[in-house]
Design a protein around this motif. Structure first.
Motif: not given
Length: 502
Positions: A44-54
């Motif tokens: 399986e894969y885990k996607v680490e997503l980050e909002n650079l504005n907040t």
């Protein structure tokens, strides 16, 4: 009564659904998708997503090599953790940055509603107030009757943002025929808006391509109009027949036959109208073609007149230039003069002939094509002729030297109309020897004549003067080294020449 009540209920529900659906229709959903390369050991894969504005982060878990997102406009980055069947991290990708831009429906707040086509058929400008667009938005004039679409030839005051949040105040369109047009604005996201009717007045000379397009679109429009009318009326009659299915079958059949009869009559009438419209379209196309032919003839006439005026203007300009500047010198010069040839070395030559000095006739032709304010460069060809003699009691010897050479000429201005000349080159020396014997010399009576050809190198230093327009003078000295085998000899010839300049 029951049927009427059901129809009222249906109408009420339709209005409620329309009211509920309107705000949803005004907002389009734009899902995003990110993908990555698969890992052979990954479960399986885990996607680490980050909002650079907040700075907000979230984790998305999936067994696929992609993830479906629905993100608001902002700058983001993500990286992918791959885990094996034991739950251990098998790999970790680098961060990948991306940006989600805002998608908006264009807002046409204000638009110029009445325009005039210029007499020359050029572009027209439209003052507008359009918001929620960007640099990649499409601005098109659409005309349903001509089935024509004209894109804006210029976009002014546009920002460089990729979000659909910019505005524009002016648009230019080229070659817009008169008629009723609408402005269609389409954003890169696919959302679009259509303006009210814009009336464009003026006359238009159609080209051959436009004439063909008008004829073709007119025929297509007429056929499509007839087809739609037939389908709509036939559908209406069929629905009416179905609604009356509970009536008497004979009456229903009679009504159906009557409806078909009316539909056939209407179809024939529609075909008749379509034929009339087609003929009218052909007449309009022929008129447009006639006007286009007139326009072409006038354009050709204007072009010929313009070419004739340009030719006359060029002729006048050359005449004035010639009158102003006078004769244009080509610097082609012919000279002739006399010199005195002196032998410099070769004792065998000196012992054979009496004179150490001999008069020399020289003729020169010079051409100087490369010129600046203080310097000229060109080519000279020259001919020298001199004679040496020797007499004893037994013989009389005569040697005639004919020299032909070509030299490169370099002139440097000293003062106005006076130049220092340096020349260098090569040539041929033709020696003609003639020996006559007396009767008492070894009983020889026949003369001994021979001609020899030897290469030579030539140099020159001289002063050139053209104080008079057509007359030139030159004073200098020529040096020549003749390669006559073991008897090579040198000569120097001071000279003076006069000539004509062209």
């Amino acid at each position: 009564m029951e049927t009427k009540t059901r129809n009222l209920i249906r109408l009420f529900l339709s209005i409620i659904l329309l009211i509920l659906a309107f705000p949803l229709a005004s907002q389009e959903a734009f899902p995003q998708k990110i993908e990555w390369k698969s890992n052979a050991n990954a479960l399986e894969y885990k996607v680490e997503l980050e909002n650079l504005n907040t700075g907000k982060k979230e984790i998305i878990t999936t067994e696929k090599t992609s993830a479906e997102l629905s993100l608001p406009p902002a700058r983001y980055r993500y990286r992918v953790h791959a885990y094996d069947f034991l739950g251990k991290e098998a790999s970790l990708s680098a961060w990948t940055n991306f940006e989600v831009f805002k998608a908006s429906k264009p807002k046409i707040n204000k638009i110029e509603r009445k325009l005039q086509v210029p007499k020359d058929g050029g572009s027209i400008g439209i003052s507008v107030d359009i918001a929620d667009v960007n640099k990649n938005s499409k601005f098109e004039l659409v005309n349903e009757s001509l089935n024509g679409i004209i894109s804006a030839s210029d976009k002014m005051n546009m920002g460089q943002s990729s979000s659909e949040t910019d505005s524009i105040s002016h648009l230019d369109f080229k070659n817009v025929p008169p008629g009723n047009w609408r402005l269609r604005v389409t954003n890169p996201s696919g959302l679009s808006s259509l303006s009210d009717i814009i009336v464009v007045d003026g006359e238009k000379m159609f080209t051959d391509v436009e004439v063909a397009l008008i004829r073709e679109e007119a025929v297509k429009e007429t056929e499509e109009k007839v087809r739609r009318e037939m389908e709509e009326k036939l559908s209406a009659e069929i629905e009416k027949a179905i609604a009356l299915h509970d009536l008497d079958k004979e009456k229903a059949e009679a009504d159906r036959l009557e409806a078909e009869k009316r539909a056939e009559e209407e179809r024939l009438e529609a075909e008749k109208r379509a034929e009339e419209e087609r003929l009218e379209a052909e007449r309009a196309a022929e008129e447009a073609e006639r006007l286009a032919e007139i326009a072409r003839a006038e354009e050709e006439k204007r072009a010929k007149e313009e070419a004739k005026r340009a030719k006359e203007e060029e002729k006048r300009r050359r005449k004035l230039e010639k009158k102003k500047n006078g004769y244009q010198w080509k610097d082609f010069i012919l000279e002739g003069g006399l010199g005195l040839t002196m032998r410099l070395y070769d004792e065998s030559f000196k012992e054979s002939y009496d004179e150490s000095f001999s008069p020399a006739l020289n003729v020169r032709a010079m051409y100087l094509p490369k010129k600046t304010e203080s310097r000229k460069i060109g080519l000279e060809v020259c001919y020298f002729n001199q004679k040496f003699t020797h007499e004893t009691n037994f013989l009389a010897a005569e040697l005639i030297s004919n020299v032909f050479d070509a030299k490169i000429v370099w002139q440097q201005k000293l003062v106005p109309a006076m130049y220092l000349q340096l020349k260098g080159g090569a040539g041929i020396n033709m020696l003609q020897k003639s020996i006559s014997y007396s009767s008492s010399y070894l009983a020889r009576t026949a003369s001994d004549d021979a001609t020899y050809y030897y290469p030579l190198a030539a140099g020159n230093l001289s002063i050139f003067c053209n104080a008079l327009k057509f007359i030139v003078f030159e004073v200098g000295a020529d040096y020549k080294h003749v390669f006559a085998g073991s008897s090579a000899f040198g000569m120097v010839t001071p000279y003076a020449c006069a000539g004509i300049r062209f």
